[in-house]
Design a protein around this motif. Structure first.
Motif, PDB file in Angstrom:
ATOM      1  N   GLN A 129      -9.521   6.342   5.585  1.00  0.00           N
ATOM      2  CA  GLN A 129      -9.650   5.122   5.231  1.00  0.00           C
ATOM      3  C   GLN A 129     -11.116   4.917   4.242  1.00  0.00           C
ATOM      4  O   GLN A 129     -12.310   5.032   4.820  1.00  0.00           O
TER       5      GLN A 129
ATOM      6  N   GLN B 232     -10.773   7.326  -6.964  1.00  0.00           N
ATOM      7  CA  GLN B 232     -10.588   6.469  -8.362  1.00  0.00           C
ATOM      8  C   GLN B 232     -11.029   5.214  -8.072  1.00  0.00           C
ATOM      9  O   GLN B 232     -11.411   4.761  -6.842  1.00  0.00           O
TER      10      GLN B 232
ATOM     11  N   PHE C 134      -6.775   3.312  -0.046  1.00  0.00           N
ATOM     12  CA  PHE C 134      -7.725   2.297  -0.493  1.00  0.00           C
ATOM     13  C   PHE C 134      -8.723   1.701   0.262  1.00  0.00           C
ATOM     14  O   PHE C 134      -8.594   1.706   1.487  1.00  0.00           O
ATOM     15  N   GLY C 135      -9.895   1.480  -0.005  1.00  0.00           N
ATOM     16  CA  GLY C 135     -10.939   0.768   0.594  1.00  0.00           C
ATOM     17  C   GLY C 135     -10.460  -0.806   0.621  1.00  0.00           C
ATOM     18  O   GLY C 135      -9.558  -1.182  -0.163  1.00  0.00           O
ATOM     19  N   GLN C 136     -11.385  -1.680   1.265  1.00  0.00           N
ATOM     20  CA  GLN C 136     -11.076  -2.991   1.415  1.00  0.00           C
ATOM     21  C   GLN C 136     -11.501  -3.830   0.023  1.00  0.00           C
ATOM     22  O   GLN C 136     -11.163  -5.059   0.124  1.00  0.00           O
TER      23      GLN C 136
ATOM     24  N   PHE D 212      -0.592   0.227 -12.242  1.00  0.00           N
ATOM     25  CA  PHE D 212      -0.223  -0.768 -11.306  1.00  0.00           C
ATOM     26  C   PHE D 212       0.627  -2.089 -12.064  1.00  0.00           C
ATOM     27  O   PHE D 212       0.076  -2.412 -13.157  1.00  0.00           O
ATOM     28  N   GLY D 213       1.288  -2.780 -11.260  1.00  0.00           N
ATOM     29  CA  GLY D 213       2.175  -3.851 -11.982  1.00  0.00           C
ATOM     30  C   GLY D 213       1.100  -5.066 -11.285  1.00  0.00           C
ATOM     31  O   GLY D 213       0.029  -4.768 -10.703  1.00  0.00           O
ATOM     32  N   SER D 214       1.527  -6.217 -11.731  1.00  0.00           N
ATOM     33  CA  SER D 214       0.597  -7.364 -11.403  1.00  0.00           C
ATOM     34  C   SER D 214       1.011  -7.931  -9.837  1.00  0.00           C
ATOM     35  O   SER D 214       0.247  -8.590  -9.324  1.00  0.00           O
ATOM     36  N   GLY D 215       1.875  -7.154  -9.403  1.00  0.00           N
ATOM     37  CA  GLY D 215       2.125  -7.663  -7.991  1.00  0.00           C
ATOM     38  C   GLY D 215       3.118  -8.738  -7.797  1.00  0.00           C
ATOM     39  O   GLY D 215       3.370  -9.662  -8.680  1.00  0.00           O
TER      40      GLY D 215
ATOM     41  N   LYS E 156      -0.217   9.788  -2.738  1.00  0.00           N
ATOM     42  CA  LYS E 156      -0.679   8.864  -1.798  1.00  0.00           C
ATOM     43  C   LYS E 156      -1.937   8.553  -2.005  1.00  0.00           C
ATOM     44  O   LYS E 156      -3.137   9.410  -1.424  1.00  0.00           O
ATOM     45  N   LEU E 157      -2.266   7.137  -2.517  1.00  0.00           N
ATOM     46  CA  LEU E 157      -3.845   6.912  -2.551  1.00  0.00           C
ATOM     47  C   LEU E 157      -4.238   6.024  -1.076  1.00  0.00           C
ATOM     48  O   LEU E 157      -3.439   5.278  -0.846  1.00  0.00           O
TER      49      LEU E 157
ATOM     50  N   GLN F 208      -9.352  -5.508 -10.073  1.00  0.00           N
ATOM     51  CA  GLN F 208      -8.306  -6.286  -9.731  1.00  0.00           C
ATOM     52  C   GLN F 208      -8.841  -7.886 -10.157  1.00  0.00           C
ATOM     53  O   GLN F 208      -9.900  -8.271  -9.368  1.00  0.00           O
TER      54      GLN F 208
ATOM     55  N   PHE G 117     -11.906  -1.464  -6.167  1.00  0.00           N
ATOM     56  CA  PHE G 117     -11.565  -0.858  -4.920  1.00  0.00           C
ATOM     57  C   PHE G 117     -11.586   0.543  -5.402  1.00  0.00           C
ATOM     58  O   PHE G 117     -11.446   0.889  -6.434  1.00  0.00           O
TER      59      PHE G 117
ATOM     60  N   GLU H  93      -6.924  -3.866   3.552  1.00  0.00           N
ATOM     61  CA  GLU H  93      -7.165  -3.174   2.493  1.00  0.00           C
ATOM     62  C   GLU H  93      -5.455  -2.972   2.009  1.00  0.00           C
ATOM     63  O   GLU H  93      -4.510  -3.293   2.765  1.00  0.00           O
ATOM     64  N   ILE H  94      -5.448  -2.337   0.546  1.00  0.00           N
ATOM     65  CA  ILE H  94      -4.339  -1.827   0.006  1.00  0.00           C
ATOM     66  C   ILE H  94      -3.683  -0.936   0.794  1.00  0.00           C
ATOM     67  O   ILE H  94      -4.350   0.232   1.031  1.00  0.00           O
TER      68      ILE H  94
ATOM     69  N   TYR I 228     -10.645   1.175  -9.108  1.00  0.00           N
ATOM     70  CA  TYR I 228      -9.695   0.171  -9.634  1.00  0.00           C
ATOM     71  C   TYR I 228     -10.394  -1.365  -9.688  1.00  0.00           C
ATOM     72  O   TYR I 228     -11.334  -1.540  -8.950  1.00  0.00           O
TER      73      TYR I 228
ATOM     74  N   PHE J 248       2.457  -4.383  -4.496  1.00  0.00           N
ATOM     75  CA  PHE J 248       2.075  -3.871  -5.604  1.00  0.00           C
ATOM     76  C   PHE J 248       3.035  -2.547  -5.881  1.00  0.00           C
ATOM     77  O   PHE J 248       3.244  -1.989  -4.998  1.00  0.00           O
TER      78      PHE J 248
ATOM     79  N   TYR K   9      -3.250   5.647 -11.676  1.00  0.00           N
ATOM     80  CA  TYR K   9      -1.768   5.132 -11.835  1.00  0.00           C
ATOM     81  C   TYR K   9      -1.944   3.888 -12.467  1.00  0.00           C
ATOM     82  O   TYR K   9      -2.924   3.300 -12.570  1.00  0.00           O
TER      83      TYR K   9
ATOM     84  N   ALA L  69      -7.419  10.441  -3.158  1.00  0.00           N
ATOM     85  CA  ALA L  69      -6.180  10.820  -3.179  1.00  0.00           C
ATOM     86  C   ALA L  69      -6.377  12.222  -2.427  1.00  0.00           C
ATOM     87  O   ALA L  69      -7.311  12.985  -2.698  1.00  0.00           O
TER      88      ALA L  69
ATOM     89  N   HIS M  41      -6.729   0.634 -13.475  1.00  0.00           N
ATOM     90  CA  HIS M  41      -7.717   1.923 -13.139  1.00  0.00           C
ATOM     91  C   HIS M  41      -8.473   1.883 -14.140  1.00  0.00           C
ATOM     92  O   HIS M  41      -8.693   1.594 -15.147  1.00  0.00           O
TER      93      HIS M  41
ATOM     94  N   TYR N 290       3.187  -0.150  -2.750  1.00  0.00           N
ATOM     95  CA  TYR N 290       1.703  -0.639  -1.914  1.00  0.00           C
ATOM     96  C   TYR N 290       1.739  -2.057  -1.689  1.00  0.00           C
ATOM     97  O   TYR N 290       2.525  -2.782  -2.059  1.00  0.00           O
TER      98      TYR N 290
ATOM     99  N   GLY O 157      -2.894  -7.649 -11.624  1.00  0.00           N
ATOM    100  CA  GLY O 157      -2.538  -6.454 -11.061  1.00  0.00           C
ATOM    101  C   GLY O 157      -3.894  -5.361 -11.015  1.00  0.00           C
ATOM    102  O   GLY O 157      -4.897  -5.894 -11.505  1.00  0.00           O
ATOM    103  N   LEU O 158      -3.748  -4.248 -10.548  1.00  0.00           N
ATOM    104  CA  LEU O 158      -4.941  -3.409 -10.288  1.00  0.00           C
ATOM    105  C   LEU O 158      -4.840  -2.550 -11.580  1.00  0.00           C
ATOM    106  O   LEU O 158      -3.975  -2.096 -12.243  1.00  0.00           O
TER     107      LEU O 158
ATOM    108  N   PHE P  17      -0.541   2.089   1.236  1.00  0.00           N
ATOM    109  CA  PHE P  17       0.421   2.838   0.773  1.00  0.00           C
ATOM    110  C   PHE P  17       1.600   2.424   1.535  1.00  0.00           C
ATOM    111  O   PHE P  17       1.726   2.500   2.778  1.00  0.00           O
TER     112      PHE P  17
END
Lengths: 116, 113
Positions: free
Chosen positions: B3, B33, B103-105, A107-110, B100-101, B37, B88, A42-43, B35, A91, A105, B92, B45, A35, B42-43, A45
């Motif tokens: 979105q 979901q 995400f919002g802003q 996630f890594g730190s990016g 494939k997720l 940050q 965030f 926004e994030i 998340y 990410f 999921y 899904a 969960h 991502y 990172g994100l 995919f």
């Protein structure tokens, strides 16, 4: 267990150069996702691997982006040539193959990519 | 394309107060979901709520889902300075195994000590 590892954590490159980002998922996780978050947006995919196969690459912005996951372990995302609009945070996430999206999921730190 | 939209975009509260963030989406979902940050990290969960669930709790977190309104809310009770982060929502879409997720802003939460 070790988490999802991404490197480099930061990369600053000039427009036109090539950059390769790497993601090491949690061991045994078949699913690997990329991502990115472009500044202020926004994030989004990019793509999804199941083992070494690309399950969904509908989010890849253009053919300057190439993702690989040889052997179904770590993945690389190459940007060649990089453009200014590619700047953002990339990410990586992984999940086990058990009903995929019914679990959160990891996630890594990016990787924060800056193209100048 | 679907979105997620979140409001408020930014929220500033005092430690001990409750924080509520909202998320709206546009199409059918399999689950939603949340998340977190932290700056430069990172994100993480936080919680997942399935489309057939209406409310879920995890510690100081409470999530609601209203599929008729296509909206969700995240409530953090008794907030702490350490809750300062961006939050965030991510949906899904069905079928459940696409991975494939969307995400919002995000909502930026600042909790003042």
């Amino acid at each position: 267990e070790a988490g999802v590892t991404q490197f480099p954590s930061h990369s600053v490159i000039e427009k036109g150069q090539t950059v390769t980002l790497r993601c090491d998922p949690i061991s045994g996780h078949d699913n690997l996702y990329w991502y990115r978050r472009v500044m202020g947006k926004e994030i989004k995919f990019l793509l999804h691997f199941v083992k070494e196969s690309k399950q969904d690459e509908s989010g890849m912005p253009n053919n300057r982006f190439l993702a690989e996951r040889t052997g179904g372990t770590y993945s690389t995302l190459k940007v060649q040539p990089a453009e200014l609009e590619d700047s953002g945070v990339y990410f990586c996430a992984s999940s086990p193959n058990r009903g995929t999206s019914n679990y959160g999921y990891t996630f890594g730190s990016g990787t924060r990519l800056t193209v100048v | 394309s679907q979105q997620g939209e979140e409001d408020p975009q930014a929220l500033s509260i005092q430690e001990g107060e409750n924080a509520t963030m909202n998320c709206s989406y546009k199409t059918s979902i399999n689950n939603l979901q949340w998340y977190r940050q932290n700056s430069g990290r990172g994100l993480v969960h936080l919680i997942l709520i399935r489309s057939n669930e209406r409310e879920k709790h995890s510690g100081r977190l409470r999530v609601t889902l209203d599929t008729s309104k296509k909206s969700s809310s995240l409530l953090i009770t008794a907030s702490r300075a350490a809750d300062t982060a961006s939050y965030f929502c991510a949906t899904a879409p069905p079928p459940g195994n696409t991975g494939k997720l969307i995400f919002g802003q995000g909502t930026t939460l600042q909790v003042k000590p």
